[in-house]
Design a protein around this motif. Sequence first.
Motif, PDB file in Angstrom:
ATOM      1  N   SER A   2      10.347  74.163 -38.660  1.00  0.00           N
ATOM      2  CA  SER A   2      10.217  73.599 -39.907  1.00  0.00           C
ATOM      3  C   SER A   2       9.022  75.026 -39.882  1.00  0.00           C
ATOM      4  N   VAL A   3       8.981  75.868 -38.919  1.00  0.00           N
ATOM      5  CA  VAL A   3       8.009  77.122 -39.125  1.00  0.00           C
ATOM      6  C   VAL A   3       8.161  77.709 -40.081  1.00  0.00           C
ATOM      7  N   ARG A   4       6.626  77.366 -40.883  1.00  0.00           N
ATOM      8  CA  ARG A   4       6.435  78.030 -42.045  1.00  0.00           C
ATOM      9  C   ARG A   4       5.960  79.940 -41.824  1.00  0.00           C
ATOM     10  N   ALA A   5       6.551  81.159 -42.399  1.00  0.00           N
ATOM     11  CA  ALA A   5       5.901  82.389 -42.839  1.00  0.00           C
ATOM     12  C   ALA A   5       4.313  82.086 -43.064  1.00  0.00           C
ATOM     13  N   PRO A   6       3.727  83.007 -42.146  1.00  0.00           N
ATOM     14  CA  PRO A   6       2.155  83.123 -42.898  1.00  0.00           C
ATOM     15  C   PRO A   6       1.723  82.792 -44.034  1.00  0.00           C
ATOM     16  N   VAL A   7       2.112  84.261 -44.764  1.00  0.00           N
ATOM     17  CA  VAL A   7       0.976  84.845 -45.771  1.00  0.00           C
ATOM     18  C   VAL A   7       3.063  83.630 -46.790  1.00  0.00           C
ATOM     19  N   PHE A   8       3.688  83.657 -46.797  1.00  0.00           N
ATOM     20  CA  PHE A   8       4.731  82.648 -48.329  1.00  0.00           C
ATOM     21  C   PHE A   8       4.670  81.611 -48.267  1.00  0.00           C
ATOM     22  N   ASN A   9       4.714  80.791 -46.182  1.00  0.00           N
ATOM     23  CA  ASN A   9       4.699  79.838 -46.198  1.00  0.00           C
ATOM     24  C   ASN A   9       6.123  78.895 -46.174  1.00  0.00           C
ATOM     25  N   THR A  10       7.091  80.253 -46.178  1.00  0.00           N
ATOM     26  CA  THR A  10       8.476  79.345 -46.278  1.00  0.00           C
ATOM     27  C   THR A  10       8.889  79.626 -44.961  1.00  0.00           C
ATOM     28  N   PRO A  11      10.028  78.465 -44.549  1.00  0.00           N
ATOM     29  CA  PRO A  11      10.464  78.456 -43.510  1.00  0.00           C
ATOM     30  C   PRO A  11      10.874  79.133 -42.966  1.00  0.00           C
ATOM     31  N   TRP A  12      11.201  80.171 -42.874  1.00  0.00           N
ATOM     32  CA  TRP A  12      11.293  81.423 -42.618  1.00  0.00           C
ATOM     33  C   TRP A  12      12.944  81.383 -41.209  1.00  0.00           C
ATOM     34  N   VAL A  13      12.279  80.758 -40.082  1.00  0.00           N
ATOM     35  CA  VAL A  13      13.462  80.265 -39.093  1.00  0.00           C
ATOM     36  C   VAL A  13      15.008  79.553 -40.193  1.00  0.00           C
ATOM     37  N   SER A  14      14.131  78.987 -40.683  1.00  0.00           N
ATOM     38  CA  SER A  14      15.868  78.323 -41.346  1.00  0.00           C
ATOM     39  C   SER A  14      16.164  79.052 -42.663  1.00  0.00           C
ATOM     40  N   ILE A  15      16.314  80.083 -43.361  1.00  0.00           N
ATOM     41  CA  ILE A  15      16.239  80.702 -43.769  1.00  0.00           C
ATOM     42  C   ILE A  15      17.418  81.909 -42.882  1.00  0.00           C
ATOM     43  N   LEU A  16      16.977  82.018 -41.721  1.00  0.00           N
ATOM     44  CA  LEU A  16      17.003  83.710 -41.475  1.00  0.00           C
ATOM     45  C   LEU A  16      18.615  82.665 -41.382  1.00  0.00           C
ATOM     46  N   ALA A  17      18.671  81.615 -40.298  1.00  0.00           N
ATOM     47  CA  ALA A  17      19.567  80.891 -39.533  1.00  0.00           C
ATOM     48  C   ALA A  17      20.556  80.340 -40.351  1.00  0.00           C
ATOM     49  N   THR A  18      20.640  80.027 -41.988  1.00  0.00           N
ATOM     50  CA  THR A  18      21.526  79.928 -42.896  1.00  0.00           C
ATOM     51  C   THR A  18      22.101  80.954 -43.439  1.00  0.00           C
ATOM     52  N   SER A  19      21.349  82.350 -43.675  1.00  0.00           N
ATOM     53  CA  SER A  19      21.873  83.638 -43.801  1.00  0.00           C
ATOM     54  C   SER A  19      22.756  83.741 -42.987  1.00  0.00           C
ATOM     55  N   ALA A  20      22.195  83.856 -41.892  1.00  0.00           N
ATOM     56  CA  ALA A  20      22.772  84.692 -40.565  1.00  0.00           C
ATOM     57  C   ALA A  20      24.770  83.449 -40.558  1.00  0.00           C
ATOM     58  N   ALA A  77      19.873  74.900 -48.827  1.00  0.00           N
ATOM     59  CA  ALA A  77      20.037  74.859 -47.240  1.00  0.00           C
ATOM     60  C   ALA A  77      19.005  74.738 -46.286  1.00  0.00           C
ATOM     61  N   ALA A  78      17.624  76.077 -46.560  1.00  0.00           N
ATOM     62  CA  ALA A  78      17.356  75.804 -46.167  1.00  0.00           C
ATOM     63  C   ALA A  78      16.275  74.889 -46.025  1.00  0.00           C
ATOM     64  N   PHE A  79      15.726  74.514 -46.614  1.00  0.00           N
ATOM     65  CA  PHE A  79      14.621  73.394 -46.600  1.00  0.00           C
ATOM     66  C   PHE A  79      15.425  72.378 -46.569  1.00  0.00           C
ATOM     67  N   GLN A  80      16.389  72.145 -46.398  1.00  0.00           N
ATOM     68  CA  GLN A  80      17.001  70.425 -45.911  1.00  0.00           C
ATOM     69  C   GLN A  80      17.250  70.853 -44.313  1.00  0.00           C
ATOM     70  N   LEU A  81      17.242  72.379 -43.900  1.00  0.00           N
ATOM     71  CA  LEU A  81      16.327  72.269 -42.262  1.00  0.00           C
ATOM     72  C   LEU A  81      15.229  72.279 -41.745  1.00  0.00           C
ATOM     73  N   LEU A  82      14.804  72.659 -42.694  1.00  0.00           N
ATOM     74  CA  LEU A  82      12.779  72.221 -42.951  1.00  0.00           C
ATOM     75  C   LEU A  82      12.962  70.446 -43.071  1.00  0.00           C
ATOM     76  N   GLY A  83      13.622  69.769 -43.660  1.00  0.00           N
ATOM     77  CA  GLY A  83      13.670  68.510 -44.125  1.00  0.00           C
ATOM     78  C   GLY A  83      14.153  67.371 -42.571  1.00  0.00           C
ATOM     79  N   MET A  84      14.967  68.573 -42.351  1.00  0.00           N
ATOM     80  CA  MET A  84      15.869  67.459 -41.055  1.00  0.00           C
ATOM     81  C   MET A  84      14.593  67.904 -39.916  1.00  0.00           C
ATOM     82  N   ALA A  85      14.292  68.657 -39.838  1.00  0.00           N
ATOM     83  CA  ALA A  85      12.906  69.189 -38.642  1.00  0.00           C
ATOM     84  C   ALA A  85      11.695  67.973 -38.984  1.00  0.00           C
ATOM     85  N   ASP A  86      11.415  68.398 -40.153  1.00  0.00           N
ATOM     86  CA  ASP A  86       9.864  67.227 -40.601  1.00  0.00           C
ATOM     87  C   ASP A  86      10.545  65.728 -39.510  1.00  0.00           C
TER      88      ASP A  86
END
Length: 489
Positions: A340-358, A322-331
């Motif tokens: 589509s913002v990615r974490a500086p170290v792990f390069n994961t879509p942290w905003v999408s992950i956090l939104a989906t988790s909530a 689900a998080a990578f779906q949001l990333l793709g829609m943002a792209d």
Amino acid sequence: MAGEAHLGADAVDKDKNADADAVAVAAAPNGAGGGGHKLSLVPLIFLIFFEVAGGPYGAEPAVQSAGPLYALLGFLIFPFIWAIPESLVTAELSTALPGNGGFVLWADRAFGPFSGSLMGTWKYVSGAINGAAFPALCADYLGRVVPAVADDGGPRVATIVVFNVVLTVLNYTGLAVVGWTAVGLGLASLSPFVLMSGIALPKIRPRRWGGVAAEKDWKLFFNTLFWNLNYWDSVSTMAGEVERPGKTLPKALVSAVSMTSLGYLLPLMAATGAIDVAPEDWGNGFFADAAGMIAGRWLKYWIEVGAVLSSIGLYSATLSSAAFQLLGMADLGLLPRIFSVRAPVFNTPWVSILATSAITLGMSFFSFNNIVAAANFLYSLGMLLEFAAFIWLRIKRPDLSRPYRVPMRLPGAVALCLVPSAFLVFVMAIAGWKVYAISAAFTAAGVGVYYLMRFCKDRGCLRFSDGGGGDEGVEAAAFQRQGGRNGDV
């Protein structure tokens, strides 16, 4: 809508499309996720396994609703009329358009940005609802060992919240970590069923497989089959994170379909054949009781622990998808760039992950049965659009590079989609009025989101990716960002 200037429009000539579509159109910066580590075959197989099943947990209502005979026939036949067609469609489109966003990208390419956005709403809400079932399911199984967790009180709420937070942190560390964690969880959750099946062999009496329920609940039966064997296309939302997707994705899907189908059928054959129990006793979690009858309490507790581990894997895989779906829609420019913002170290879509988790955390406190019914209906709407996109792209874009192609001409491809589409219509027809109302509300919200995003884009209220700026420049930029990395798709 297809005529709008957008990443999904056809404003580019055929010669360019054949090359540009073959790269990850929704490419992430640096072209990879998870800190530069892409998903290889083995962890991808287990991620797909957890996106769909996670083991035979949850299959028990099929026996309860219709009896051993129909349950065994259902899990034997249903993969051929549903899992295999959906997997074939996923393999072709994921390798032809190997970018994050998956089915959103396919609908966008076939019918334009409005269809892509609506597909995104249906599938995202469905995935979030589906994911919300797993923290609650985990608490249900833990409640068998720790009674305080079974009650609607502080311990249960704390269990669900901790479950959610820990797995959100795990997803933040990247898909490579999530994938290899899924391998360990998969082996741990399946191993007690392998043992149970082996111990049950001398106790099996084939006549028991012919039992049927006195009063059959076909609605529960078909919903159980569907819920336990859908979401094969979820892996497509992470296609941009897969190593050599043209080769890896088809192999992973074939392996996952085989492992999942056998993972349901063999334990059901062992348990229904080895013990004499009325179908009415086969409620959620009965596999643990069956294991206790076959081998002893030690195996019962092992299966209950396996259920918790399975819930962890299921939630983690669903959250990633689900998080990578949001990333793709943002792209694609369908959602603001922040997703589509990615974490500086792990390069994961942290905003999408956090939104989906909530969102999934909030939904975790709803009724499990309502969660399943609403997820099935919204998923069905998305799948009908997905099959339509598959057929339309075969007609509209015969030039599209397809590293894996379903070995059928157009009439065969249409026939491949007709049977599962008929089943989707059936599942939707037997839904209750509450499900219709909820689905209509989410669909209306999806339409509203699309036009709200267009308004914000026109007024400059929010920042969007170049997905709204036309095909030619965006796809060229995507190709440059990839640097030819996906050339060997």
